[in-house]
Design an enzyme around this catalytic site. Sequence first.
Site, PDB file in Angstrom:
ATOM      1  N   ASP A  19      -4.790 -13.158   3.088  1.00 56.15           N
ATOM      2  CA  ASP A  19      -6.103 -12.751   3.445  1.00 56.15           C
ATOM      3  C   ASP A  19      -7.074 -12.546   3.275  1.00 56.15           C
ATOM      4  O   ASP A  19      -7.461 -12.067   3.022  1.00 56.15           O
ATOM      5  CB  ASP A  19      -5.540 -10.495   4.347  1.00 56.15           C
ATOM      6  CG  ASP A  19      -5.031 -10.182   3.310  1.00 56.15           C
ATOM      7  OD1 ASP A  19      -4.539 -10.886   1.866  1.00 56.15           O
ATOM      8  OD2 ASP A  19      -5.143  -9.268   3.176  1.00 56.15           O
ATOM      9  N   HIS A  51       0.884  -1.548   0.121  1.00 60.93           N
ATOM     10  CA  HIS A  51      -0.169   0.381   0.300  1.00 60.93           C
ATOM     11  C   HIS A  51       0.817   1.127   0.085  1.00 60.93           C
ATOM     12  O   HIS A  51       0.027   2.551   0.162  1.00 60.93           O
ATOM     13  CB  HIS A  51      -1.231   0.074   1.076  1.00 60.93           C
ATOM     14  CG  HIS A  51      -1.941  -1.214   1.067  1.00 60.93           C
ATOM     15  ND1 HIS A  51      -2.536  -1.478   0.335  1.00 60.93           N
ATOM     16  CD2 HIS A  51      -1.929  -2.077   2.344  1.00 60.93           C
ATOM     17  CE1 HIS A  51      -3.600  -2.256   0.386  1.00 60.93           C
ATOM     18  NE2 HIS A  51      -3.719  -2.613   1.477  1.00 60.93           N
ATOM     19  N   ASP A  63      -2.815 -10.310  -2.719  1.00 59.43           N
ATOM     20  CA  ASP A  63      -3.249 -10.151  -1.346  1.00 59.43           C
ATOM     21  C   ASP A  63      -4.784  -9.655  -1.649  1.00 59.43           C
ATOM     22  O   ASP A  63      -5.087  -8.938  -2.651  1.00 59.43           O
ATOM     23  CB  ASP A  63      -2.413  -8.570  -0.918  1.00 59.43           C
ATOM     24  CG  ASP A  63      -2.752  -8.130   0.544  1.00 59.43           C
ATOM     25  OD1 ASP A  63      -2.291  -8.408   1.856  1.00 59.43           O
ATOM     26  OD2 ASP A  63      -4.360  -8.156   0.530  1.00 59.43           O
TER      27      ASP A  63
END
Length: 343
Positions: free
Chosen positions: A285, A160, A196
Amino acid sequence: MLTVYSDRHRLHHGHAELIDGEMKPCFEMPSRADFILERVRETKLGDVIAPASFGLDPVHRIHDKGFIAFLASAWDEWSALGRKHDALPLIWPVRGMRQDRVPEDIDGKLGYYSMDAGVPLTAGTWAAVSDAVDVALTGARHVREGARGAFSLCRPPGHHAAADYMGGYCYINNAAVAAQSFLDAGAKRVAVLDVDYHHGNGTQSIFYHRSDVLFASLHGDPRTEYPFFLGHADETGAGAGVGYNANFPLQPGTAWTDYAVALDAACARVADYAPDALVVSLGVDTFEEDPISQFKLRSADYLRIGEAIGRLGKPTLFVMEGGYAVAAIGVNAVNVLTGFESI
């Protein structure tokens, strides 16, 4: 497969983040890396080594020097005011505000250099993120020297983080710095495959105008999922980068059947690009029990992800990103690596 790991990740341990209107313990915690390392050793995946030191030159190839200087000095500036709790931003330069001047006050800097309040800065954050990027670069060097694959057990994660801002638990973009290191060592093309659950907005923005790095990402649809403001399918690159960005946003509740279709499409894009090296932003995740995500993958599915990546036949660096179902994170991350090794 070699694993690169630094125990200094423990120096970064944010106390709280804003969730559902409350300050709650951070989901991104040191035990994430502990469980993964334990599983690496249980399965005898391969040697575990400490990172070499590469200095800041490789980091500056990706990140703004002012931003990196801010990360290095922010805790000192914060604590000099007598503040002992985590440093968190409280204001951001949104539409209509000036963004051409960096504030002198630490509260202004925190907002200027961040995209959200999910990046607590602590006394040990700079040491941890410095080692995390060295973990990624050490793994990349191992691959450049002839290894088929390597695992950089980075913490904090990085995807990010953009060239000049942090966000979403991420400070330095480990995968992007590693990808650039392959190019600087002579590679002509590098692909980054991000699996992700949350879109790697930082990686996309870093390479969006470039054709020497293909970015392909499978993630929760940004219409309903963080980071909300990037990750749509119509984002395909700009300028020289047109056609070298591929997003595969998926709906909440996505399980293996639909995920596999998107994974095959992303891998096809990578194969067509024919990169000299592949960097995988390895987030797990997407697991059905992850507390902040909405996909329904099961532990066995991560073996299949690894197999799909292995069939690409590219020198591959795995860089750890997200995954917050802590008890299962080691099994799921190592399953990807085991699946890759089986091909």
